[in-house]
Design a protein around this motif. Structure first.
Motif, PDB file in Angstrom:
ATOM      1  N   LEU A   1       0.829  -1.199   0.000  1.00 28.39           N
ATOM      2  CA  LEU A   1       0.000   0.000   0.000  1.00 28.39           C
ATOM      3  C   LEU A   1       0.862   1.248   0.000  1.00 28.39           C
ATOM      4  O   LEU A   1       0.540   2.235  -0.678  1.00 28.39           O
ATOM      5  N   PHE A   2       1.966   1.232   0.748  1.00 27.73           N
ATOM      6  CA  PHE A   2       2.822   2.408   0.785  1.00 27.73           C
ATOM      7  C   PHE A   2       3.420   2.693  -0.590  1.00 27.73           C
ATOM      8  O   PHE A   2       3.551   3.857  -0.989  1.00 27.73           O
TER       9      PHE A   2
ATOM     10  N   MET B   1      -6.850   1.276   5.947  1.00 30.51           N
ATOM     11  CA  MET B   1      -6.902   1.017   4.507  1.00 30.51           C
ATOM     12  C   MET B   1      -6.141  -0.262   4.156  1.00 30.51           C
ATOM     13  O   MET B   1      -6.583  -1.041   3.303  1.00 30.51           O
ATOM     14  N   GLU B   2      -5.004  -0.470   4.816  1.00 35.30           N
ATOM     15  CA  GLU B   2      -4.200  -1.659   4.536  1.00 35.30           C
ATOM     16  C   GLU B   2      -4.925  -2.927   4.945  1.00 35.30           C
ATOM     17  O   GLU B   2      -4.807  -3.971   4.290  1.00 35.30           O
ATOM     18  N   ARG B   3      -5.718  -2.853   6.004  1.00 32.67           N
ATOM     19  CA  ARG B   3      -6.423  -4.029   6.514  1.00 32.67           C
ATOM     20  C   ARG B   3      -7.753  -4.258   5.801  1.00 32.67           C
ATOM     21  O   ARG B   3      -8.088  -5.404   5.459  1.00 32.67           O
TER      22      ARG B   3
ATOM     23  N   PHE C   1      -8.605  -4.476  -3.126  1.00 31.05           N
ATOM     24  CA  PHE C   1      -8.078  -3.797  -4.306  1.00 31.05           C
ATOM     25  C   PHE C   1      -7.142  -4.712  -5.082  1.00 31.05           C
ATOM     26  O   PHE C   1      -7.210  -4.793  -6.323  1.00 31.05           O
ATOM     27  N   LEU C   2      -6.255  -5.409  -4.385  1.00 28.50           N
ATOM     28  CA  LEU C   2      -5.340  -6.337  -5.063  1.00 28.50           C
ATOM     29  C   LEU C   2      -6.110  -7.471  -5.728  1.00 28.50           C
ATOM     30  O   LEU C   2      -5.773  -7.892  -6.846  1.00 28.50           O
ATOM     31  N   GLN C   3      -7.134  -7.972  -5.070  1.00 29.96           N
ATOM     32  CA  GLN C   3      -7.927  -9.041  -5.671  1.00 29.96           C
ATOM     33  C   GLN C   3      -8.681  -8.548  -6.894  1.00 29.96           C
ATOM     34  O   GLN C   3      -8.796  -9.264  -7.899  1.00 29.96           O
ATOM     35  N   SER C   4      -9.183  -7.315  -6.835  1.00 39.96           N
ATOM     36  CA  SER C   4      -9.973  -6.768  -7.933  1.00 39.96           C
ATOM     37  C   SER C   4      -9.119  -6.404  -9.132  1.00 39.96           C
ATOM     38  O   SER C   4      -9.480  -6.705 -10.279  1.00 39.96           O
TER      39      SER C   4
ATOM     40  N   VAL D   1     -13.655   6.830   0.255  1.00 41.62           N
ATOM     41  CA  VAL D   1     -12.584   7.642  -0.341  1.00 41.62           C
ATOM     42  C   VAL D   1     -12.147   8.766   0.586  1.00 41.62           C
ATOM     43  O   VAL D   1     -11.035   9.294   0.436  1.00 41.62           O
ATOM     44  N   ASP D   2     -12.966   9.134   1.578  1.00 38.81           N
ATOM     45  CA  ASP D   2     -12.571  10.195   2.507  1.00 38.81           C
ATOM     46  C   ASP D   2     -11.320   9.808   3.284  1.00 38.81           C
ATOM     47  O   ASP D   2     -10.502  10.676   3.627  1.00 38.81           O
ATOM     48  N   TYR D   3     -11.152   8.528   3.586  1.00 40.67           N
ATOM     49  CA  TYR D   3      -9.950   8.085   4.298  1.00 40.67           C
ATOM     50  C   TYR D   3      -8.712   8.291   3.433  1.00 40.67           C
ATOM     51  O   TYR D   3      -7.668   8.745   3.919  1.00 40.67           O
ATOM     52  N   LEU D   4      -8.811   7.948   2.160  1.00 47.92           N
ATOM     53  CA  LEU D   4      -7.687   8.157   1.254  1.00 47.92           C
ATOM     54  C   LEU D   4      -7.408   9.643   1.061  1.00 47.92           C
ATOM     55  O   LEU D   4      -6.247  10.074   1.034  1.00 47.92           O
ATOM     56  N   ASP D   5      -8.463  10.451   0.931  1.00 48.87           N
ATOM     57  CA  ASP D   5      -8.267  11.888   0.779  1.00 48.87           C
ATOM     58  C   ASP D   5      -7.602  12.490   2.014  1.00 48.87           C
ATOM     59  O   ASP D   5      -6.769  13.395   1.905  1.00 48.87           O
ATOM     60  N   PHE D   6      -7.975  12.008   3.198  1.00 45.03           N
ATOM     61  CA  PHE D   6      -7.333  12.505   4.414  1.00 45.03           C
ATOM     62  C   PHE D   6      -5.848  12.185   4.395  1.00 45.03           C
ATOM     63  O   PHE D   6      -5.013  13.066   4.670  1.00 45.03           O
ATOM     64  N   TRP D   7      -5.506  10.951   4.082  1.00 43.14           N
ATOM     65  CA  TRP D   7      -4.086  10.564   4.065  1.00 43.14           C
ATOM     66  C   TRP D   7      -3.304  11.408   3.069  1.00 43.14           C
ATOM     67  O   TRP D   7      -2.193  11.874   3.346  1.00 43.14           O
ATOM     68  N   LEU D   8      -3.883  11.650   1.911  1.00 41.16           N
ATOM     69  CA  LEU D   8      -3.195  12.423   0.878  1.00 41.16           C
ATOM     70  C   LEU D   8      -3.122  13.907   1.233  1.00 41.16           C
ATOM     71  O   LEU D   8      -2.124  14.571   0.933  1.00 41.16           O
TER      72      LEU D   8
END
Length: 367
Positions: free
Chosen positions: A19-20, A234-236, A242-245, A47-54
């Protein structure tokens, strides 16, 4: 237009990325940051979690740019004979730079330590910390946006050449750092905020006290606990899916559902036609036409079951959104999907042959 060659690291990487690595833009399609953003938005609905991290990462870049500009101003205003004797010049020169671990903790801690030590002479109240109106619009006026589209280490404010004067508006000020920190707090963390994410109350209290309390911090280290919590979540919860998809398949859920519906309708139509031909005692040559609907049905059902269209995979394409296909560039994903595609086509062919033989060679009987 020819594609740029892949780095050797990507060409020889015989595994799925972490993920990193995805968040650091060290991957390419279909496991790039853009694909992960679409997955978090359309499938994970978080997506709010990803937006926060970014956005926190973008705040870190803003702090680094501020320190870098401050360093340049100190160097420019200090006589040459006094530069080596000034401790502040050394601190500025090493803040936010140098070796660090995978998440950049070492350099980030130096950067935060400098910003905290520099805060004593630069107090700002929340009412006066609005920052630049052009580069930091208020939370209410700013619609949700994909933060990664503007996350860039080479900030526009740092792109001017040494002999060219940059605009004052492009140089971040201390007020801009505080406005950025407040924006993150009021957009993602406070209860009832516009894009609230769920984090432990203890972490929220620490961040809120650091920003709104007496210290009035704006250094990036104050978000470390919240950022680590969001990264682990997100990693858990999201990254394995995402990797499976995208790593083991190349279809989106909407496309898979359409294929399942079409496949089932075709299968029942093929079975119904087969029984009609048998009970009308048609010749085996006539019954051979049922190969077409059975092949069509089995292929589409298999694509739904395995989340993979083998023909698309063999020609090197993956589906980002419904009917929007893009070329795959990640070598390990290409190899993995090609192997799965050949296996899936072989299984579908064997099942198709068995079903067709059953309905073609069974004796006919006219009713």
């Amino acid at each position: 237009m020819a594609e740029s060659p892949l780095p050797l690291e990507l060409q020889h990487r015989n595994r799925f990325p972490t993920l990193f690595e995805v968040l650091s833009r060290k991957t390419v399609a279909p496991l790039d940051l853009f694909s992960f953003y679409i997955y978090m938005r359309d499938q994970q609905r978080s997506v709010d979690y990803l937006d926060f991290w970014l956005d926190v990462s973008q705040h870190l870049q803003l702090c680094r740019l501020y320190v870098r500009r401050l360093h340049r101003s100190v160097i420019g205003d200090t006589p040459d004979m006094e530069k080596n004797s000034k401790r502040s010049s050394y601190i500025l020169d090493n803040a936010g730079e140098g070796p660090s671990d995978e998440k950049g903790n070492t350099s980030d801690q130096r950067l935060s330590a400098f910003l905290r030590s520099d805060h004593g002479s630069r107090q700002h109240s929340p009412q006066n910390s609005q920052g630049s109106n052009q580069s930091h619009p208020s939370v209410r006026e700013r619609p949700p946006r994909p933060s990664f589209m503007t996350l860039d280490t080479n900030s526009p404010g740092d792109s001017s050449s040494p002999g060219q004067d940059s605009s004052v508006d492009n140089v971040p000020r201390r007020e801009d750092l505080r406005a950025s920190a407040e924006k993150i707090l009021y957009t993602y963390l406070l209860p009832g905020s516009e894009r609230e994410i769920i984090i432990p109350q203890s972490i929220l209290n620490e961040v809120q006290e650091a920003i709104e309390g007496q210290d009035q911090r704006s250094d990036p280290e104050l978000f470390d606990a919240a950022k680590d919590y969001v990264f682990q979540a997100m990693e858990r919860d999201a990254f394995p899916g995402f990797l499976q998809s995208k790593g083991l398949g190349n279809l989106v859920p909407q496309s898979m559902m359409i294929r399942l519906i079409i496949g089932l309708i075709s299968f029942f139509g093929a079975v119904w036609t087969s029984f009609i031909l048998i009970f009308l005692d048609k010749s085996r040559a006539t019954r051979c036409w049922i190969i077409l609907p059975f092949t069509f049905a089995i292929y589409f059902i298999f694509t739904h079951q395995y989340m993979l269209d083998p023909i698309l995979a063999l020609v090197g394409f993956s589906e980002y959104t419904l009917m929007d296909f893009n070329r795959m560039r990640e070598p390990f994903v290409k190899r993995t999907l090609n192997k799965r595609s050949f296996t899936m086509l072989l299984m579908a062919l064997l099942l198709d042959a068995a079903v067709c033989c059953l309905f073609i060679f069974v004796p006919g009987k006219r009713l």
